[in-house]
Scaffold this motif. Structure first.
Motif, short mmCIF file in Angstrom:
data_model
loop_
_atom_site.label_atom_id
_atom_site.label_comp_id
_atom_site.label_asym_id
_atom_site.label_seq_id
_atom_site.Cartn_x
_atom_site.Cartn_y
_atom_site.Cartn_z
N VAL A 124 115.92 95.65 20.95
CA VAL A 124 115.53 95.35 19.55
C VAL A 124 115.74 93.87 19.25
CG1 VAL A 124 115.99 95.88 17.12
CG2 VAL A 124 116.03 97.72 18.80
N GLY A 125 116.84 93.31 19.76
CA GLY A 125 117.11 91.88 19.57
C GLY A 125 116.05 91.02 20.23
N GLY A 126 115.60 91.43 21.41
CA GLY A 126 114.55 90.70 22.13
C GLY A 126 113.23 90.69 21.38
N VAL A 127 112.88 91.84 20.79
CA VAL A 127 111.64 91.93 20.00
C VAL A 127 111.76 91.04 18.75
CG1 VAL A 127 110.21 93.49 18.61
CG2 VAL A 127 111.06 94.24 20.83
N ALA A 128 112.93 91.07 18.11
CA ALA A 128 113.14 90.22 16.92
C ALA A 128 113.03 88.74 17.28
CB ALA A 128 114.52 90.51 16.32
N GLN A 129 113.57 88.36 18.43
CA GLN A 129 113.45 86.97 18.91
C GLN A 129 111.98 86.56 18.96
OE1 GLN A 129 115.31 87.01 22.80
NE2 GLN A 129 116.92 85.65 22.10
N GLY A 179 99.52 85.41 21.11
CA GLY A 179 100.27 85.91 22.25
C GLY A 179 101.64 86.45 21.91
N VAL A 180 101.95 86.57 20.60
CA VAL A 180 103.30 86.99 20.20
C VAL A 180 103.60 88.43 20.64
CG1 VAL A 180 102.70 87.82 17.87
CG2 VAL A 180 104.99 86.91 18.31
N ASN A 181 102.56 89.30 20.68
CA ASN A 181 102.80 90.68 21.14
C ASN A 181 103.21 90.70 22.61
OD1 ASN A 181 102.14 91.67 18.61
ND2 ASN A 181 100.01 92.06 19.13
N ALA A 182 102.58 89.82 23.41
CA ALA A 182 102.95 89.73 24.83
C ALA A 182 104.37 89.18 24.97
CB ALA A 182 101.96 88.84 25.59
N ALA A 184 106.76 89.63 22.80
CA ALA A 184 107.65 90.73 22.40
C ALA A 184 107.84 91.72 23.54
CB ALA A 184 107.07 91.44 21.17
N ILE A 185 106.73 92.07 24.24
CA ILE A 185 106.82 93.01 25.37
C ILE A 185 107.68 92.39 26.49
CG2 ILE A 185 105.52 94.20 27.19
CD1 ILE A 185 103.14 94.28 25.15
N ARG A 186 107.47 91.08 26.73
CA ARG A 186 108.25 90.39 27.77
C ARG A 186 109.73 90.40 27.43
NH1 ARG A 186 108.26 83.98 28.20
NH2 ARG A 186 109.70 84.36 26.48
N GLN A 187 110.08 90.04 26.18
CA GLN A 187 111.50 89.99 25.78
C GLN A 187 112.14 91.37 25.83
OE1 GLN A 187 111.79 86.65 26.22
NE2 GLN A 187 113.44 86.90 24.77
N MET A 188 111.40 92.37 25.38
CA MET A 188 111.92 93.74 25.35
C MET A 188 112.21 94.24 26.76
SD MET A 188 110.10 97.01 23.56
CE MET A 188 108.76 97.11 24.72
N THR A 189 111.24 94.06 27.67
CA THR A 189 111.43 94.53 29.05
C THR A 189 112.44 93.65 29.80
OG1 THR A 189 109.44 93.29 29.68
CG2 THR A 189 109.17 95.63 29.28
N ASN A 190 112.48 92.36 29.47
CA ASN A 190 113.46 91.46 30.08
C ASN A 190 114.87 91.92 29.80
OD1 ASN A 190 112.12 89.49 31.46
ND2 ASN A 190 112.43 87.87 29.98
N TRP A 191 115.17 92.11 28.50
CA TRP A 191 116.53 92.48 28.12
C TRP A 191 116.91 93.85 28.64
CZ3 TRP A 191 120.38 89.59 26.73
CH2 TRP A 191 120.13 88.35 26.14
N GLY A 192 115.97 94.79 28.51
CA GLY A 192 116.25 96.15 28.98
C GLY A 192 116.56 96.20 30.46
#
Length: 318
Positions: A124-129, A179-182, A184-192
């Motif tokens: 969630v933090g990654g998506v917010a970033q 490209g903000v959706n991409a 968000a997906i990158r940050q979410m999968t990165n952190w997870g």
């Protein structure tokens, strides 16, 4: 007083009260300082190489370096640093700490384990970033790195803020957040994935070194576990290549007019195949290693300095 009465009035000893982690100024300052040092040294050059290779997928590593050098010599490797990379580096940690702390607390309140709550907080933090600061910062960095060198035609190149305002006037908020959706997906999968993989690597190192009972890992062992976690989490490089393509100012008549994550993936796959989706993965792994070295090797020195400066005890892990 009977045993029954005592048992009835005393709270259960095993029940641990769930509390929110405090957000300290010292933690925010430490994170911002380390991030700024990382990006201003080797971080931005590696980011520029990664972005150039992802945008120009036919380039070899050597060709990409030559292309960057041709944009301004050694300064070509620092395109997008000021102000965009600095804004991103100094704010993304604060966004992550605030949002991840809240998300982890509510996940734990709903019954998630400490490990599960940590992953939820990170995701969630990654998506917010991505939506708060990283979207427009990565977009502007990519624009600066990929736009054609117009100075060669005898025209004075626009300043970074002129470029920003030009995009804003033509395309509005959507334009500067392309490209903000991409992201968000990158940050979410990165952190997870990084969260889980780094801990699996750490468990393996503890078994090999005989430190299975909580003994402190050495600096080299910390760097190794984070490097393994960071390297393996590069499995999501296709998302990063999609993000770069969506934000790129590269001219190609075959590109979709309105780019989404889906049609950008299709365009890259059709023009460059599976290999194209993993362009720039080597400098990305190098970037992850350098970030880890900065956080681990310099963390203790920076921690001591921040504690002296603020008078607060730093509780953030690094």
């Amino acid at each position: 007083m009977s045993a029954a009465t005592t048992a009835g009035t005393m709270p259960p000893l095993t029940e641990k009260k769930l509390e929110k982690k405090p957000i300290k100024f010292s933690n925010l300052l430490l994170g911002a300082g380390l991030n700024l040092f990382e990006v201003t040294t080797l971080g931005q050059p590696l980011e520029v190489v990664k972005t150039t290779m992802a945008a120009n997928r036919g380039d070899s590593f050597g060709t990409a370096l030559g292309r960057i050098w041709g944009r301004g010599g050694p300064l070509g490797f620092y395109q997008g640093l000021i102000p965009w990379a600095w804004i991103e580096a100094s704010t993304k940690g604060a966004v992550l700490l605030f949002v991840a702390s809240e998300a982890e607390y509510y996940a734990r309140s709903a019954g998630a384990s400490e490990f599960g709550g940590g992953i939820v907080g990170g995701v969630v933090g990654g998506v917010a970033q991505a939506y708060a600061t990283m979207g427009f910062c990565t977009c502007m960095k990519t624009v600066e790195i990929t736009q054609h060198k117009i100075a060669a035609a005898g025209v004075k190149p626009p300043s970074t803020f002129a470029t920003f305002m030009d995009i804003y006037r033509k395309e509005g908020i959507r334009g500067i957040n392309k490209g903000v959706n991409a992201v968000a997906i990158r940050q979410m999968t990165n952190w997870g994935s990084r969260f889980g993989l780094a801990r699996l690597a750490e468990q393996g190192i503890r078994r090999v070194t005989g430190k299975e009972h909580g003994e402190k890992l050495s600096v080299a062992e910390k760097i190794l576990s984070s490097t393994i976690g960071g390297g393996l989490s590069a499995w999501n490089q296709p998302i990063e290549v999609i993000r770069v393509e969506m934000q790129s100012k590269k001219e190609d008549p075959n590109r979709p007019k309105k780019m989404t994550v889906g049609n950008t993936f299709k365009y890259i796959y059709q023009t460059n195949g599976v290999k194209g989706l993993y362009r720039g993965v080597t400098p990305r792994i190098g970037l992850g290693v350098w970030q880890t070295v900065c956080m681990v090797a310099l963390g203790d020195m920076a921690k001591a300095y921040v504690e002296k400066l603020t008078g607060e005890k730093v509780t953030a892990k690094h």
